[in-house]
Design an enzyme around this catalytic site. Structure first.
Site, short mmCIF file in Angstrom:
data_model
loop_
_atom_site.label_atom_id
_atom_site.label_comp_id
_atom_site.label_asym_id
_atom_site.label_seq_id
_atom_site.Cartn_x
_atom_site.Cartn_y
_atom_site.Cartn_z
CG LEU A 45 24.07 -28.32 -11.84
CD1 LEU A 45 24.42 -29.81 -12.56
CD2 LEU A 45 23.94 -27.40 -12.76
CG ASP A 46 18.55 -24.19 -10.30
OD1 ASP A 46 18.88 -23.65 -9.09
OD2 ASP A 46 18.21 -23.44 -11.27
CD GLU A 47 13.41 -30.78 -6.99
OE1 GLU A 47 12.56 -31.58 -7.06
OE2 GLU A 47 13.14 -29.61 -6.63
#
Length: 199
Positions: A45-47
């Site tokens: 998952l992206d930051e």
């Protein structure tokens, strides 16, 4: 060798990794729990994304979960009031940019959420209500190109403001609080029989 498997609610602002080699300080998964050596995130998952993340020490399990036969569902908060026409376009497939080329996303499932999901406020405020209304939708995909869901909603005119993964196969985020970690005996995802179990 005994393997370990974990369900995590990744909070906003964390990287889906244990090592970050650049000088800038980043929040990493190892800050959430004392994971055993060899633990890896299954997908990422992206930051600035939140929600369900599965971790394991078993590479074979990771490969099964990342399979396109296992559906991943996201709740997205959108800039503007998304309409059924835009939802239909997402379901059929939209053109996005990927790896410097144009890419048509595979058909997926999508629908408008009539009520706001009960996840509370994000760590960093999204924006002020003076900037206009927002809406929520569910999008379930079987592929995972870089920032794909965000690109899909932008392609139909409704940029994503907040993204939360709520399901992988039949493993649901449910009421797991942000930052919480649960160790489980195993994940079992028999994609051929469309049977996904967790114990």
């Amino acid at each position: 060798m005994q393997h370990h498997h974990f369900i995590v609610h990744k909070p906003y602002g964390y990287l889906s990794q244990f090592v970050y080699e650049l000088k800038r300080k980043k929040k990493l998964l190892g800050e959430l729990h004392d994971f055993p050596s060899g633990t890896m995130a299954i997908g990422r998952l992206d930051e600035d994304s939140e929600g369900l993340l599965l971790l394991t020490t078993d590479g074979k399990v990771s490969e099964k979960v990342r399979s396109r036969k296992v559906e991943k569902e996201y709740f997205v908060q959108l800039d503007g009031l998304i309409d059924p026409t835009a939802i239909s376009k997402i379901e059929v497939g939209v053109e996005i940019g990927f790896d410097g080329k144009k890419y048509i996303t595979h058909p997926c499932k999508a629908f408008i959420l009539e009520t706001i999901p009960p996840f509370g406020t994000r760590g960093k405020k999204i924006r002020d209500e003076r900037h206009g209304p927002t809406s929520w939708a569910s999008i379930a995909v079987t592929e995972g190109k870089f920032r794909q869901v965000r690109k899909m909603t932008a392609a139909v005119g409704f940029p994503t403001l907040r993204l939360i993964r709520v399901r992988i196969g039949n493993i649901h985020l449910n009421n797991l609080k942000a930052g919480a970690v649960i160790e489980v005996a195993h994940f079992f995802m028999d994609a051929e029989r469309d049977s996904n179990q967790i114990t």
